[in-house]
Design a protein around this motif. Sequence first.
Motif, PDB file in Angstrom:
ATOM      1  N   ASN A  19       4.086  -1.974  11.303  1.00  0.00           N
ATOM      2  CA  ASN A  19       2.816  -2.467  11.839  1.00  0.00           C
ATOM      3  C   ASN A  19       2.903  -2.572  13.375  1.00  0.00           C
ATOM      4  OD1 ASN A  19       0.518  -3.872  12.497  1.00  0.00           O
ATOM      5  ND2 ASN A  19       0.774  -5.470  10.939  1.00  0.00           N
ATOM      6  N   ILE A  43      -0.710 -16.106   3.238  1.00  0.00           N
ATOM      7  CA  ILE A  43       0.431 -15.704   4.058  1.00  0.00           C
ATOM      8  C   ILE A  43       1.139 -16.910   4.688  1.00  0.00           C
ATOM      9  CG2 ILE A  43       1.153 -14.326   6.068  1.00  0.00           C
ATOM     10  CD1 ILE A  43       0.702 -12.697   3.492  1.00  0.00           C
ATOM     11  N   GLY A 101       4.435   0.447   1.823  1.00  0.00           N
ATOM     12  CA  GLY A 101       5.148  -0.591   1.075  1.00  0.00           C
ATOM     13  C   GLY A 101       5.611  -0.094  -0.288  1.00  0.00           C
ATOM     14  N   CYS A 111       4.451  -4.457   5.830  1.00  0.00           N
ATOM     15  CA  CYS A 111       3.941  -3.085   5.669  1.00  0.00           C
ATOM     16  C   CYS A 111       2.422  -3.081   5.627  1.00  0.00           C
ATOM     17  CB  CYS A 111       4.492  -2.452   4.402  1.00  0.00           C
ATOM     18  SG  CYS A 111       6.233  -2.109   4.497  1.00  0.00           S
ATOM     19  N   THR A 112       1.809  -3.958   6.398  1.00  0.00           N
ATOM     20  CA  THR A 112       0.349  -3.958   6.480  1.00  0.00           C
ATOM     21  C   THR A 112      -0.030  -3.503   7.889  1.00  0.00           C
ATOM     22  OG1 THR A 112       0.047  -6.134   7.486  1.00  0.00           O
ATOM     23  CG2 THR A 112       0.423  -6.082   5.119  1.00  0.00           C
ATOM     24  N   SER A 113      -1.322  -3.463   8.136  1.00  0.00           N
ATOM     25  CA  SER A 113      -1.750  -3.259   9.520  1.00  0.00           C
ATOM     26  C   SER A 113      -2.535  -4.497   9.957  1.00  0.00           C
ATOM     27  CB  SER A 113      -2.625  -2.009   9.606  1.00  0.00           C
ATOM     28  OG  SER A 113      -3.711  -2.129   8.699  1.00  0.00           O
ATOM     29  N   GLY A 119       0.856  -1.184   0.000  1.00  0.00           N
ATOM     30  CA  GLY A 119       0.000   0.000   0.000  1.00  0.00           C
ATOM     31  C   GLY A 119       0.891   1.233   0.000  1.00  0.00           C
ATOM     32  N   ALA A 162       6.815   7.474  13.312  1.00  0.00           N
ATOM     33  CA  ALA A 162       7.290   7.155  11.965  1.00  0.00           C
ATOM     34  C   ALA A 162       8.824   7.104  11.955  1.00  0.00           C
ATOM     35  CB  ALA A 162       6.741   8.150  10.948  1.00  0.00           C
TER      36      ALA A 162
HETATM   37  N1  LIG Z   1       1.033   6.049   7.056  1.00  0.00           N
HETATM   38  C1  LIG Z   1       1.872   6.363   7.999  1.00  0.00           C
HETATM   39  O1  LIG Z   1       2.262   7.524   8.162  1.00  0.00           O
HETATM   40  C2  LIG Z   1       2.400   5.308   8.896  1.00  0.00           C
HETATM   41  C3  LIG Z   1       3.350   5.659   9.847  1.00  0.00           C
HETATM   42  C4  LIG Z   1       3.853   4.658  10.702  1.00  0.00           C
HETATM   43  C5  LIG Z   1       3.390   3.378  10.599  1.00  0.00           C
HETATM   44  N2  LIG Z   1       2.452   3.077   9.667  1.00  0.00           N
HETATM   45  C6  LIG Z   1       2.002   1.707   9.579  1.00  0.00           C
HETATM   46  O2  LIG Z   1       2.353   1.186   8.298  1.00  0.00           O
HETATM   47  C7  LIG Z   1       1.464   0.151   7.944  1.00  0.00           C
HETATM   48  C8  LIG Z   1       0.983   0.384   6.528  1.00  0.00           C
HETATM   49  O3  LIG Z   1       0.332   1.612   6.437  1.00  0.00           O
HETATM   50  P1  LIG Z   1      -0.104   2.259   5.065  1.00  0.00           P
HETATM   51  O4  LIG Z   1      -0.327   3.675   5.331  1.00  0.00           O
HETATM   52  O5  LIG Z   1       0.860   1.869   4.011  1.00  0.00           O
HETATM   53  O6  LIG Z   1      -1.479   1.525   4.823  1.00  0.00           O
HETATM   54  P2  LIG Z   1      -2.129   1.055   3.445  1.00  0.00           P
HETATM   55  O7  LIG Z   1      -3.508   0.705   3.729  1.00  0.00           O
HETATM   56  O8  LIG Z   1      -1.845   2.032   2.373  1.00  0.00           O
HETATM   57  O9  LIG Z   1      -1.290  -0.239   3.098  1.00  0.00           O
HETATM   58  C9  LIG Z   1      -1.437  -1.466   3.728  1.00  0.00           C
HETATM   59  C10 LIG Z   1      -1.438  -2.495   2.622  1.00  0.00           C
HETATM   60  O10 LIG Z   1      -1.356  -3.780   3.171  1.00  0.00           O
HETATM   61  C11 LIG Z   1      -2.180  -4.631   2.417  1.00  0.00           C
HETATM   62  N3  LIG Z   1      -2.531  -5.792   3.232  1.00  0.00           N
HETATM   63  C12 LIG Z   1      -3.314  -5.834   4.312  1.00  0.00           C
HETATM   64  N4  LIG Z   1      -3.411  -7.101   4.752  1.00  0.00           N
HETATM   65  C13 LIG Z   1      -2.651  -7.844   3.946  1.00  0.00           C
HETATM   66  C14 LIG Z   1      -2.361  -9.219   3.881  1.00  0.00           C
HETATM   67  N5  LIG Z   1      -2.855 -10.084   4.764  1.00  0.00           N
HETATM   68  N6  LIG Z   1      -1.544  -9.660   2.925  1.00  0.00           N
HETATM   69  C15 LIG Z   1      -1.023  -8.804   2.030  1.00  0.00           C
HETATM   70  N7  LIG Z   1      -1.277  -7.500   2.027  1.00  0.00           N
HETATM   71  C16 LIG Z   1      -2.079  -7.021   2.975  1.00  0.00           C
HETATM   72  C17 LIG Z   1      -3.356  -3.785   2.053  1.00  0.00           C
HETATM   73  O11 LIG Z   1      -4.026  -4.294   0.935  1.00  0.00           O
HETATM   74  C18 LIG Z   1      -2.704  -2.447   1.779  1.00  0.00           C
HETATM   75  O12 LIG Z   1      -2.332  -2.353   0.412  1.00  0.00           O
HETATM   76  C19 LIG Z   1       0.364   0.176   8.991  1.00  0.00           C
HETATM   77  O13 LIG Z   1       0.603  -0.840   9.928  1.00  0.00           O
HETATM   78  C20 LIG Z   1       0.514   1.535   9.660  1.00  0.00           C
HETATM   79  O14 LIG Z   1       0.115   1.532  10.977  1.00  0.00           O
HETATM   80  C21 LIG Z   1       1.968   4.016   8.820  1.00  0.00           C
END
Ligand SMILES: NC(=O)c1ccc[n+]([C@@H]2O[C@H](COP(=O)([O-])OP(=O)(O)OC[C@H]3O[C@@H](n4cnc5c(N)ncnc54)[C@H](O)[C@@H]3O)[C@@H](O)[C@H]2O)c1
Length: 818
Positions: A579, A535, A477, A555-557, A474, A612
């Motif tokens: 995550n 997975i 990633g 890089c998922t949540s 996402g 972050a």
């Molecule tokens: N956005 C930020 O500023 C930030 C900062 C720190 C931490 N994070 C953490 O980074 C992680 C990702 O955030 P993001 O903003 O990229 O979110 P996002 O929703 O853009 O990306 C997450 C991706 O993971 C994929 N996904 C979910 N479950 C999955 C699975 N079982 N198998 C494969 N793919 C799967 C989703 O389809 C999505 O594309 C989260 O855990 C978030 O807490 C984000």
Amino acid sequence: MKVLKFGGTSVGSVESIKQVIGILETNIAQGQRVAVVFSAMGGATNRLIEIARMATAGNQEYFELLKAVEERHFATIRGLINVKQQSSTFANVKGLFNELEDILRGVSLIRELTARTLDLIMSFGERLSTTIIAEVLKNKGVNAEYCDARKLIRTNATFGMADVDFDVTNRQILEHFAKTSALQCITGFIASTADGITTTLGRGGSDYTGSIFGSALDADVIEIWTDVDGMMTADPRKVPNAFTIPAISYAEAMELSHFGAKVIYPPSLQPAFAKNIPLKVLNTFNTSFEGTLVSRSANHKEYAITGISSIDDMALVNIQGSGMIGVAGISARLFSTLSENNISVILISQASSEHSICFTIDPRNAERAREVLEKAFEAEMQSGDIDSISIEKNVSIIAIVGEGMRKSSGVSGKLFSVLGKNGINIIATAQGSSELNISVVISKNDLSKALNAIHGVFFLSETRSLNLFIVGVGLIGSTLLEQIRSQSSFLSDEKFLKLNIAGLSNTRKMLLEPGGIPYNRWRDELDEQGVKTSIPAFVQRIIELNLPNSVFVDCTSDKDIVKHYETLLDASISVVTPNKVANSGRYSEYQRLQRTALQRGVKFLYETNVGAGLPIINTIQGLMASGDKFIKIEAILSGTLSYIFNTFGPHVSFANVVREAKAMGYTEPDPRDDLSGTDVARKILILAREVGVPMEPEEVKIAQLLPDNCLHAPTVENFFAELESSNDFFENLLQEAQAQQGVLRYIATLENNQATVQLRVVNAKHPFYNLSGSDNIVSFTTERYKDRPLVVKGPGAGAEVTASGVFADIMSISSYLG
Ligand SMILES: NC(=O)c1ccc[n+]([C@@H]2O[C@H](COP(=O)([O-])OP(=O)(O)OC[C@H]3O[C@@H](n4cnc5c(N)ncnc54)[C@H](O)[C@@H]3O)[C@@H](O)[C@H]2O)c1
Ligand SMILES: N[C@@H](CCO)C(=O)O
Ligand code: NA
């Protein structure tokens, strides 16, 4: 004088023989006096052995095979000598085949194949190839002569691997060469006894022939022409990054050859070594390549080791018992029993406690070894002085070799550490006091991983790889992949590091590609070549692949993925993740992951869990490790809420500001996690754990910011609708703050082992007053930072800063791996 030797592949076909002729002509044109030794045509010796065995077994089909060998030689003549001049060569070669046919007929009649007869049969291979090439040369106007080495090399009658009588041999060679000035085309591998009985010099004996002639004639150099680019730092079939060793000492070459590097036959080095004649290993099919120079000095100073070799299949025998301690003669009996039974021992190791001795042997001898040892030590086993003889099959030996080890410390440390960091268990180890070789016994399953990892750390100027398996492409990633792409040339040019994308997965598809998914087309590749995501299967494959320096990047949540972290860490695969789920669940889980990583010597890194890319976790870990004590942490930990309170005002609706935060990439995949305080609560919980408070999630006190209708919205869409309808509520909050000349801040605090999260109004005097955008701020009050706290401040959410934090974690694993 120069002696050249061409191996089986070099004389294996019309085309390759043309190459050989070219090399010889170049030498002659340079006015160089040369003598040249030939092997049998590639595969011919094995064929002759097979034919001999068939004939012995009475299988008349040997005749067909023999005809095929004959036809191969005839075809070679036709391809190399013009029609008018072919007949005498045909006659010679036909004569040899007739002779061979008679011998084989005899063998098939008496149904017995002695070692002596087999030597005679095998001798035809070299006699045939050399006859033909000598004729080809003559045909080209070269003054060449066929030289049957059986007339010159004198051996004893140990058929199959005869011992050379150097006095007679050297004299005969010198006499022969004094009589003739023609280019001598010498048969490799074969010799004869004083009675003129044909013998052979052992497998790979043509190298030996080259060395024998070279030393007898005091050659300036002996050139071993083969089909590879000299001796390499490791077997290139197993280690793709292996490269040619430009210079190596006799002793090193000997060590490497003993351990499976089949480029030079070890005994063949001896005569050259004795007379200090340099040997060059060259490639017939790549003549401009420098190859490897084997001489007294290994002027290869760049690396601590010269090469790595391995034996794939070994069995490890361990004999142990308390009765062995301090008893003289046990090992003497042990090894003489093995020697009496012709069981050769490759590596021996005994701990100084003398409680056990282990050694490795060919696994084909393993059961026989057990039998003879059980018999030899029957009495000791009955009395209990020796408890058991255990045999472990499926082990391999890796040896690192190099004169450079003598002078540098830390070589074994480096070896053991790279194996440890890759989760490779060392079953046994041995180092000779010559310090030329350190050997380790490992499970065969780890062989390729170990060879590549060892090669990577010792030959530093070569590019090392970190194998990344990224789940979730996402926002974070895909930004990470883009950052890796744009940094890749810098990393490979300056850091000799390749970040190899060995696996990728989104929710629909997954793709594993050990050779690397291209940076610029990962999306298409995943789409076109990926299979349905699972997975558990992805994790399983990563473990099975067993690649060195593997890192799993989540890089998922997702809540389910984190369940695999422990399995991965346990398999010595590092985990990097933004995550927060894994670290904010039960304390016992958090602890288990930390412990597993520590036990396995791998890394579990999650700097981006809080703030972050800001160095928050690393700062705490540094302070904790150096003995500081935390008194209080006060922090703004939500980029989203920070942005909202820095932007929300009379002219914008609250819902729209939240939408903006989402569009900027600050929110969680589900923005309700940010607004409900869940995200901040997870972060302060993680910080509490990092400073040593074993806190559970429910212990964090969250003062709700949202009105109930928003808090309980069942979907994200619904949530935004509720935010719209609650605009007045947020307007009021803002006005109250302004009335107090303050701003709204959602603050997390950890003090006296209590964590709270609440909305507060802070005025201009408060350090948290001046923030902008998605800023996070963390203020650490510790024993050392008591009067003025240590403060970390900056953007705490967003794609670029988060991905770069993940990237930094990945890079720190790379430096850890060395
Ligand atoms: N956005 C930020 O500023 C930030 C900062 C720190 C931490 N994070 C953490 O980074 C992680 C990702 O955030 P993001 O903003 O990229 O979110 P996002 O929703 O853009 O990306 C997450 C991706 O993971 C994929 N996904 C979910 N479950 C999955 C699975 N079982 N198998 C494969 N793919 C799967 C989703 O389809 C999505 O594309 C989260 O855990 C978030 O807490 C984000
Ligand atoms: N959603 C999170 C991302 C950083 O963890 C935030 O807004 O702070
Ligand atoms: Na951070």
